[in-house]
Write a protein that holds these residues in place. Structure first.
Motif, short mmCIF file in Angstrom:
data_model
loop_
_atom_site.label_atom_id
_atom_site.label_comp_id
_atom_site.label_asym_id
_atom_site.label_seq_id
_atom_site.Cartn_x
_atom_site.Cartn_y
_atom_site.Cartn_z
N LEU A 96 0.81 -1.22 0.00
CA LEU A 96 0.00 0.00 0.00
C LEU A 96 0.84 1.27 0.00
N ILE A 97 2.02 1.24 0.62
CA ILE A 97 2.76 2.48 0.84
C ILE A 97 4.07 2.58 0.08
N LYS A 98 4.54 1.49 -0.53
CA LYS A 98 5.92 1.50 -1.04
C LYS A 98 6.13 2.45 -2.21
N TYR A 99 5.09 2.76 -3.01
CA TYR A 99 5.25 3.64 -4.16
C TYR A 99 5.21 5.11 -3.79
N VAL A 100 4.71 5.42 -2.60
CA VAL A 100 4.56 6.82 -2.21
C VAL A 100 5.90 7.56 -2.19
N PRO A 101 6.97 7.00 -1.59
CA PRO A 101 8.24 7.74 -1.56
C PRO A 101 8.77 8.06 -2.96
N GLN A 102 8.67 7.12 -3.92
CA GLN A 102 9.17 7.36 -5.26
C GLN A 102 8.35 8.42 -5.98
N ALA A 103 7.04 8.37 -5.83
CA ALA A 103 6.18 9.38 -6.46
C ALA A 103 6.47 10.76 -5.90
N TYR A 104 6.68 10.85 -4.60
CA TYR A 104 6.98 12.14 -3.98
C TYR A 104 8.35 12.65 -4.41
N MET A 105 9.32 11.75 -4.54
CA MET A 105 10.66 12.14 -4.99
C MET A 105 10.61 12.67 -6.42
N ASN A 106 9.85 12.01 -7.29
CA ASN A 106 9.71 12.51 -8.66
C ASN A 106 9.10 13.90 -8.67
N TYR A 107 8.12 14.11 -7.80
CA TYR A 107 7.46 15.42 -7.71
C TYR A 107 8.44 16.49 -7.23
N LYS A 108 9.24 16.18 -6.23
CA LYS A 108 10.20 17.15 -5.70
C LYS A 108 11.27 17.49 -6.74
N ARG A 109 11.73 16.48 -7.48
CA ARG A 109 12.78 16.71 -8.47
C ARG A 109 12.22 17.25 -9.78
N LYS A 110 10.90 17.15 -9.95
CA LYS A 110 10.25 17.48 -11.22
C LYS A 110 10.90 16.71 -12.37
N SER A 111 11.19 15.44 -12.09
CA SER A 111 11.86 14.60 -13.08
C SER A 111 11.67 13.13 -12.71
N THR A 112 11.67 12.29 -13.76
CA THR A 112 11.64 10.84 -13.53
C THR A 112 12.95 10.19 -13.96
N VAL A 113 13.98 11.00 -14.16
CA VAL A 113 15.28 10.46 -14.55
C VAL A 113 15.80 9.53 -13.47
N GLY A 114 16.19 8.34 -13.85
CA GLY A 114 16.69 7.35 -12.90
C GLY A 114 15.65 6.35 -12.47
#
Length: 427
Positions: free
Chosen positions: A305-323
């Motif tokens: 339920l929660i494991k994707y939240v950190p990655q989605a938030y990180m993409n939002y903060k970086r404004k990028s999906t690189v990596g």
């Protein structure tokens, strides 16, 4: 020679035989001799198959087998859980008694299961007079379906999403290897993933390999099948292995200042605490090991339920999906979509909509994962589409910077690859 205590034979001195004492001895001997025979008789009736899959309006023959004869007539009657789903033709079998029973005789009686409507039903059997047969081993599981073609399609779908989910780990490993960097891959996601798949592996291996845990499961669900199959064991172990490979890459490739967050560490500490406490209770025989594995499965569900939240938030903060590998998301989406579609097909084929709406956890988790997959696709192709350009590992460039770099020839654009679009360009 040993003698019986006098208290066993009131009114007589010890060692002095009497008619009463001889009677007691005879009765005791008959009980001791009769007990083993009675025990042997308990397991002498069974059905030759315990699982039957048939179509609506189809009939399937099975046999009721009796080993040994009795001097008492037995009447065996079928007790159907859902009479609107299955009907037993010749629902009552009479096994006549004989004057001189043959303990090795094998008697078979034909019975038929007829599919009346789609669904699942158990068929138990009642034997009168009682006490001759162990009824725990005399039962049927009958599944009636609309279409065998749908059943085959569902089976094929199961293997396709199994393969898609198994392969989905490798696009991320490939991108990390090509970039020699894990910048953009969230470490909280990895930490939660390895914890989840470790718990999943414990659950699957325990139920599949441990006879003790299997006996505990079947004692609670005597007419159920083992819910864990070999492909479940392979998938969980393979997923844990692939996640470990990705974690090793985090130690040998460029990662900048990325690390597991304090929030992630706190969540993992709580999960580890639950594991330690429940494992200690199991070791102390306060709970069964099956209960320990059940807690492990709950941890896996929570992590999903929660494991994707950190990655989605990180993409939002970086404004990028690189990596972050979009190939992983595509394969996960294919697997999740086929899994949910398989549930819907099975629900129609067996008229078992409770398996979807009744098992909110399984259906909800599958739907929840699909929603996150769609969100990651939107991040990659819509929200941050112009940010998917890099000069060095971990350094992002927008479209204007990309044009400047091209004019100044300060970066090299390689040919498109399968997962990242461009090596050093779209990731």
């Amino acid at each position: 020679m040993a003698r019986f205590p006098a208290v066993l034979f009131p009114g007589k001195a010890a060692g002095v035989p009497s008619s009463h004492s001889l009677s007691y001895c005879i009765i005791l001997a008959m009980i001791l001799i009769g007990l083993p025979n009675a025990q042997c008789q308990l397991d002498k009736m069974y059905v030759d198959v315990q699982t039957i899959n048939i179509l609506v309006e189809e009939t399937r023959l099975f046999k009721l087998v009796q080993i040994g004869e009795y001097n008492t007539t037995l009447q065996v009657s079928a007790q159907i859980q859902h009479p609107d789903i299955v009907q037993i033709v010749q629902p009552t079998v009479v096994i006549p008694g004989v004057e001189e029973p043959n303990a090795t005789a094998v008697l078979t009686y034909d019975m038929c299961a007829y599919g009346k409507g789609p669904g699942h039903s158990e068929v138990a059997f009642n034997v009168t007079p009682p006490g001759f047969v162990n009824l725990d081993t005399v039962f049927l599981r009958v599944t009636v379906m609309h279409s065998n073609a749908i059943n085959i399609i569902s089976y094929i779908m199961g293997w396709i999403y199994f393969a898609a989910w198994s392969v989905s780990f490798y696009p991320q490993i490939y991108i990390n290897f090509k970039r020699k960097s894990v910048v953009g891959l969230n470490f909280d996601f990895l930490a939660l993933n390895i914890m989840g798949f470790t718990m999943y592996s414990l659950f699957n291996c325990g139920l599949y390999f441990s006879h003790v845990i299997q006996s505990q499961y079947f004692s609670r669900h005597p007419r159920s099948l083992n819910p864990v199959q070999l492909n479940d064991v392979f998938f969980s172990l393979h997923a844990a292995f692939a996640t470990i490979i990705t974690i090793i890459q985090c130690f040998i490739y460029e990662r900048e200042d990325q690390r597991v967050s304090m929030t992630g560490r706190g969540i993992l500490t709580a999960f580890v605490g639950v594991v330690i406490v429940t494992a200690s209770l199991g070791a102390a025989d306060k709970i069964e090991w099956l209960d320990f594995l059940t807690y492990c499965s709950y941890i896996k569900l929570c992590i999903t339920l929660i494991k994707y939240v950190p990655q989605a938030y990180m993409n939002y903060k970086r404004k990028s999906t690189v990596g972050w590998s979009i190939g992983n998301i595509f394969l996960d989406f294919v697997g999740g979509f086929l899994s949910v579609l398989q549930m819907a097909l099975n629900a129609y084929n067996y008229n078992d909509w409770v398996s979807i709406f009744g098992d909110v956890t399984k259906f909800g988790l599958g739907l929840f994962s699909l929603i996150f997959d769609v969100f990651f696709m939107l991040q990659h192709y819509v929200f941050y589409r112009e940010q998917r350009y890099i000069l060095l590992p971990g350094t992002s460039y927008n479209a204007e910077e990309l044009e400047d770099n091209e004019r100044n020839e300060t970066f090299e654009k390689d040919e498109p690859d399968e997962f990242s679009g461009y090596q050093g360009a779209p990731a």
